[in-house]
Design an enzyme around this catalytic site. Structure first.
Site, PDB file in Angstrom:
ATOM      1  N   ASP A   1       0.928  -1.143  -0.084  1.00 58.08           N
ATOM      2  CA  ASP A   1       0.016  -0.266   0.043  1.00 58.08           C
ATOM      3  C   ASP A   1       0.918   1.346  -0.012  1.00 58.08           C
ATOM      4  O   ASP A   1       2.191   1.264   0.520  1.00 58.08           O
ATOM      5  CB  ASP A   1      -1.041  -0.128   1.366  1.00 58.08           C
ATOM      6  CG  ASP A   1      -2.084  -1.318   1.270  1.00 58.08           C
ATOM      7  OD1 ASP A   1      -2.163  -1.562   0.262  1.00 58.08           O
ATOM      8  OD2 ASP A   1      -2.623  -1.302   2.279  1.00 58.08           O
TER       9      ASP A   1
HETATM   10  N1  URA Z   1      -1.553  -5.706   3.884  1.00 54.15           N
HETATM   11  C1  URA Z   1      -1.973  -4.438   3.873  1.00 54.15           C
HETATM   12  O1  URA Z   1      -2.964  -4.146   4.429  1.00 54.15           O
HETATM   13  N2  URA Z   1      -1.133  -3.579   3.058  1.00 54.15           N
HETATM   14  C2  URA Z   1      -0.004  -3.886   2.885  1.00 54.15           C
HETATM   15  O2  URA Z   1       0.597  -2.958   2.289  1.00 54.15           O
HETATM   16  C3  URA Z   1       0.402  -5.279   2.962  1.00 54.15           C
HETATM   17  C4  URA Z   1      -0.417  -6.169   3.399  1.00 54.15           C
END
Ligand code: URA
Length: 239
Positions: free
Chosen positions: A106
């Site tokens: 993310d």
């Molecule tokens: N889970 C999430 O919520 N975000 C990420 O970036 C990776 C795994």
């Protein structure tokens, strides 16, 4: 990203903008080579890494490339983006042809991001049946308690996808920190899992993917090539 397999006659016709009949003539007159071997048949298969030569000219030559990037916050896991700096923007001085991200993070997550031009490799890495373990260090807004461990292990029903998450391992490190190990990667998975406890994720940092660990010597925003053993690790083990 899928591997670009195809026929040699289709490739040469397109690349030289000539009819396939002319390509067949070049094959018959022993003018086309794949990886140094003379082509005998118009339907010979090639991929994006085949060295292709015609009449002494190189028509395609590409090396496989595998990078690890220490992704900072605010960098988007994408190849192009109008709004944000992308992970590929950080790979300065690198040939970006066919590069893609093998397992996104993310926008506000940090840590290990793998980038390659080898679609077969990234497919293997991300295939659900490969069950490659991704390890994350997670910092939470509210205190964590031992009841989380069982809930992560049992799996959680994700309405949108219509699935129950695979067993995940949660290790409590302190009141506000946990290590989470997943063998899958659903959209915002970790945030959604802690969301079940109304416990917002403050920091999310990926430490490893299978046997590939984020290099301690890489500052945020820095990258390096994967070693041969890191590249091969995805074929030899599934943890
Ligand atoms: N889970 C999430 O919520 N975000 C990420 O970036 C990776 C795994």
């Amino acid at each position: 990203m899928v591997s670009k397999r195809g026929r040699i006659d289709t490739f040469v016709a397109k690349r030289l903008q000539i009819p396939k009949k002319m390509v067949r003539n070049l094959i018959v007159s022993e003018q086309i080579f794949i990886d140094g071997v003379q082509v005998l048949s118009a339907d010979t298969q090639i991929d994006e890494f085949s060295l292709i030569e015609c009449q002494g000219n190189v028509l395609q030559q590409r090396q496989r490339a595998y990078w690890m990037l220490h992704k900072p916050k605010g960098v988007v896991s994408a190849t192009i983006d109008k709004q944000h700096v992308t992970a590929l923007d950080l790979l300065t001085g690198v040939d970006r042809d066919l590069l893609h991200i093998a397992g996104r993070l993310d926008l506000n997550s940090t840590g290990l991001l793998l980038i390659t031009n080898d679609a077969k490799w990234s497919q293997k890495l991300m295939a659900p049946e490969s069950k490659v373990t991704k390890r994350y260090l997670v910092t939470l807004a509210n205190p964590i308690d031992a009841s989380y461990i069982k809930a992560f292990e049992q799996g959680m029903w994700f309405e949108y996808e219509g699935i129950t998450t695979q067993p995940a391992k949660l290790t409590v490190l302190s009141q506000h920190q946990a290590m989470v190990e997943l063998k899958e990667g659903k959209y915002h998975q970790i945030k959604r899992m802690f969301g079940r406890f109304q416990n917002p994720v403050i920091e999310l940092h990926r430490e490893s993917v299978g046997a590939i660990c984020l290099d301690d010597n890489l500052d945020q925003g820095k990258f390096r090539a994967l070693s041969v053993s890191e590249i091969h690790s995805i074929y030899t083990q599934t943890t």
